[in-house]
Enzyme design. Structure first.
Site, PDB file in Angstrom:
ATOM      1  N   CYS A 155      -2.129  -2.164   3.736  1.00  0.00           N
ATOM      2  CA  CYS A 155      -1.422  -2.663   4.850  1.00  0.00           C
ATOM      3  C   CYS A 155      -1.274  -2.546   5.809  1.00  0.00           C
ATOM      4  O   CYS A 155      -1.149  -0.728   6.337  1.00  0.00           O
ATOM      5  CB  CYS A 155      -0.104  -2.313   4.589  1.00  0.00           C
ATOM      6  SG  CYS A 155       1.534  -3.296   5.235  1.00  0.00           S
ATOM      7  N   ASP A 181      -3.343  -1.827  -0.675  1.00  0.00           N
ATOM      8  CA  ASP A 181      -2.706  -3.629  -1.611  1.00  0.00           C
ATOM      9  C   ASP A 181      -3.826  -3.334  -2.591  1.00  0.00           C
ATOM     10  O   ASP A 181      -4.625  -2.909  -1.993  1.00  0.00           O
ATOM     11  CB  ASP A 181      -2.643  -4.258  -0.103  1.00  0.00           C
ATOM     12  CG  ASP A 181      -1.661  -4.878   0.737  1.00  0.00           C
ATOM     13  OD1 ASP A 181      -0.379  -3.894   0.466  1.00  0.00           O
ATOM     14  OD2 ASP A 181      -1.453  -4.449   2.078  1.00  0.00           O
ATOM     15  N   GLU A 241      -4.518 -12.387   4.324  1.00  0.00           N
ATOM     16  CA  GLU A 241      -4.996 -13.079   4.701  1.00  0.00           C
ATOM     17  C   GLU A 241      -5.907 -12.762   5.547  1.00  0.00           C
ATOM     18  O   GLU A 241      -7.374 -14.070   4.910  1.00  0.00           O
ATOM     19  CB  GLU A 241      -4.124 -14.486   6.052  1.00  0.00           C
ATOM     20  CG  GLU A 241      -2.637 -15.226   4.476  1.00  0.00           C
ATOM     21  CD  GLU A 241      -1.659 -13.630   4.675  1.00  0.00           C
ATOM     22  OE1 GLU A 241      -0.120 -14.692   4.402  1.00  0.00           O
ATOM     23  OE2 GLU A 241      -1.489 -12.817   5.457  1.00  0.00           O
TER      24      GLU A 241
END
Length: 154
Positions: A52, A59, A94
């Site tokens: 992160c 993550d 993303e």
């Protein structure tokens, strides 16, 4: 047809360090022996990790890459090293997902590519990210990516 390692495959057949970050990772390619045929190749990375960018905590994602190659195939060892290079890289879900797809397109120039990033919950919310280069090519079978929606503990 055998693929003879060339300057396009410096990691193939040699001990190789994990790249420090995705930008320095080299994506090797080999000639496609069936460049005259449309077919789908799938790579699945069920244990993808990154960090992160805000908290620095890990993550986790299940990444699925489908592509219709043209002149080049991705060499799988270099793909593994590229994906592993994200483990100490801070980026949002993303960004990781789309960056992987774009780097592969830049290096391989496939006829078509899609990537699904199925991210495990952060703050109780799973995030799934999907990107593809355009319309699915006519006449080829693209199977479902096979990753069920996140349900948590049932």
């Amino acid at each position: 047809m055998s693929c003879d390692p060339s300057s396009d495959t410096p990691a193939l057949g040699r001990p190789t360090e994990i790249p420090a970050d995705p930008e320095s990772a080299v994506i090797d390619r080999v000639p496609n022996p069936h460049a005259d045929t449309d077919y789908v190749t799938r790579f699945v990375c069920p244990e993808f990790t990154s960090l992160c960018p805000v908290t620095g905590q890990p993550d986790f994602a299940h990444i699925v890459i489908d592509y219709v190659p043209d002149q080049w195939l991705v060499e799988s060892k270099s793909l593994k090293l590229f994906l592993t290079s994200f483990r100490n890289h801070g980026a949002f879900h993303e960004d990781c997902t789309v960056s992987i797809g774009r780097r592969l397109v830049e290096r391989l120039a496939p006829r078509w590519l899609r990537i699904g990033g199925y991210w495990y919950p952060r703050g109780g919310i799973p995030i799934d990210v999907f990107w593809q280069t355009g319309e699915t090519p006519a006449g080829i079978w693209i199977p479902d990516q096979g990753v069920p929606p996140y349900r948590g503990r049932s």
